[in-house]
Design a protein around this motif. Sequence first.
Motif, short mmCIF file in Angstrom:
data_model
loop_
_atom_site.label_atom_id
_atom_site.label_comp_id
_atom_site.label_asym_id
_atom_site.label_seq_id
_atom_site.Cartn_x
_atom_site.Cartn_y
_atom_site.Cartn_z
N ALA A 92 0.82 -1.21 0.00
CA ALA A 92 0.00 0.00 0.00
C ALA A 92 0.85 1.26 0.00
O ALA A 92 0.39 2.33 -0.43
N GLU A 93 2.09 1.16 0.48
CA GLU A 93 2.94 2.35 0.56
C GLU A 93 3.62 2.69 -0.76
O GLU A 93 4.25 3.75 -0.90
N ALA A 94 3.50 1.85 -1.74
CA ALA A 94 4.17 2.07 -3.02
C ALA A 94 3.64 3.33 -3.70
O ALA A 94 2.45 3.67 -3.60
N ASP A 95 4.53 4.02 -4.40
CA ASP A 95 4.18 5.28 -5.08
C ASP A 95 3.64 4.93 -6.47
O ASP A 95 4.40 4.85 -7.45
N LEU A 96 2.34 4.71 -6.56
CA LEU A 96 1.69 4.27 -7.78
C LEU A 96 0.49 5.16 -8.07
O LEU A 96 -0.20 5.58 -7.14
N LEU A 97 0.21 5.39 -9.34
CA LEU A 97 -0.95 6.19 -9.70
C LEU A 97 -1.43 5.82 -11.10
O LEU A 97 -0.69 5.24 -11.90
N THR A 98 -2.67 6.16 -11.35
CA THR A 98 -3.25 5.98 -12.68
C THR A 98 -3.04 7.26 -13.47
O THR A 98 -3.44 8.34 -13.04
N ALA A 99 -2.38 7.15 -14.61
CA ALA A 99 -2.10 8.30 -15.46
C ALA A 99 -1.93 7.81 -16.88
O ALA A 99 -1.74 6.61 -17.13
N ASP A 100 -2.01 8.74 -17.82
CA ASP A 100 -2.00 8.42 -19.25
C ASP A 100 -0.77 9.04 -19.89
O ASP A 100 -0.58 10.26 -19.82
N LEU A 101 0.06 8.22 -20.50
CA LEU A 101 1.27 8.72 -21.15
C LEU A 101 0.95 9.65 -22.31
O LEU A 101 1.79 10.44 -22.73
N GLY A 102 -0.28 9.59 -22.82
CA GLY A 102 -0.69 10.49 -23.89
C GLY A 102 -1.13 11.85 -23.41
O GLY A 102 -1.50 12.70 -24.22
N GLN A 103 -1.07 12.08 -22.09
CA GLN A 103 -1.49 13.35 -21.50
C GLN A 103 -0.32 13.93 -20.69
O GLN A 103 0.64 13.23 -20.37
N PRO A 104 -0.40 15.22 -20.32
CA PRO A 104 0.64 15.78 -19.45
C PRO A 104 0.78 14.98 -18.16
O PRO A 104 -0.20 14.60 -17.55
N LEU A 105 2.01 14.73 -17.76
CA LEU A 105 2.27 13.92 -16.58
C LEU A 105 2.23 14.78 -15.31
O LEU A 105 2.66 15.93 -15.33
N PRO A 106 1.73 14.21 -14.21
CA PRO A 106 1.56 14.98 -12.98
C PRO A 106 2.83 15.06 -12.13
O PRO A 106 2.81 14.78 -10.93
N PHE A 107 3.94 15.42 -12.77
CA PHE A 107 5.21 15.53 -12.07
C PHE A 107 5.90 16.83 -12.46
O PHE A 107 5.74 17.32 -13.58
N ALA A 108 6.69 17.35 -11.54
CA ALA A 108 7.43 18.58 -11.81
C ALA A 108 8.58 18.31 -12.78
O ALA A 108 9.00 17.17 -12.98
N GLU A 109 9.09 19.38 -13.35
CA GLU A 109 10.24 19.26 -14.24
C GLU A 109 11.46 18.72 -13.49
O GLU A 109 11.65 18.99 -12.30
N GLU A 110 12.24 17.91 -14.18
CA GLU A 110 13.52 17.40 -13.68
C GLU A 110 13.37 16.65 -12.36
O GLU A 110 14.19 16.76 -11.45
N THR A 111 12.32 15.82 -12.28
CA THR A 111 12.04 15.06 -11.06
C THR A 111 12.83 13.77 -10.99
O THR A 111 13.22 13.34 -9.90
N PHE A 112 13.09 13.11 -12.14
CA PHE A 112 13.60 11.74 -12.14
C PHE A 112 14.99 11.64 -12.76
O PHE A 112 15.34 12.38 -13.68
#
Length: 233
Positions: A84-104
């Motif tokens: 349950a603690e895993a950092d997982l989410l539902t998102a679409d690669l065809g849409q803007p991603l919900p992450f800030a610039e230069e996060t990874f």
Amino acid sequence: MTQDTDYDSFAEAYSTENETSLINGFYERPAMIKLAGDVRNRRILDAGCGSGPLTKALRDRGASVTGFDSSEAMISLARKRLGAEADLLTADLGQPLPFAEETFDDVISSLVFHYLQDWLSPLQEIRRVLRPGGRLIMSVNHPILYPWTNPGSDYFKLTKYSDEHTFNGQPAILTYWHRPLHEMTDAFAKAGFQIEVVSEPPFSADAPPELIPPQFEGRESFLSFIFFVLRAK
């Protein structure tokens, strides 16, 4: 990712099949892990994580991993695998991603892009969330696959096609986009990536003999996917 394949309808069967299948368990996934190399203390985005087997493998090797998938059923399976603690989410690669610039530090995208008609926008989004010098490690259907299995087709034409599969006894239809190699590499360059590695790896030496089809006996490699390591400029 915006696609025609409905993974929610066969997520559990697909996940079960791919745990130990030759094509995923002993070919694609080991190749991706090898290309990723030493990931200790790296922050990684698993783009199209499915039920999370690669997410877990990278986490077990010391990475901090965030995973997303467009299939809610796949994310549910990933939570069961990762906790349950895993950092997982539902998102679409065809849409803007919900992450800030230069996060990874790295983005891993395993067997995702061949479902997408447009590559440039998703690649640009991945480039946005990668730090400068970060890597995109990806696998897709090999561009020779479609014309090879569909004699007379035009290798150079962007083409939508579907294949019938059976996963753990459940029938499913996967719909892909074929594109020639130069269209792949053009998209990489336009999105701000340079190619470091192009790989057509062998399957794992750990593959059980009973999984090897007769036509592959005596061979170490076969063409199914092509793998890239790209560096963000």
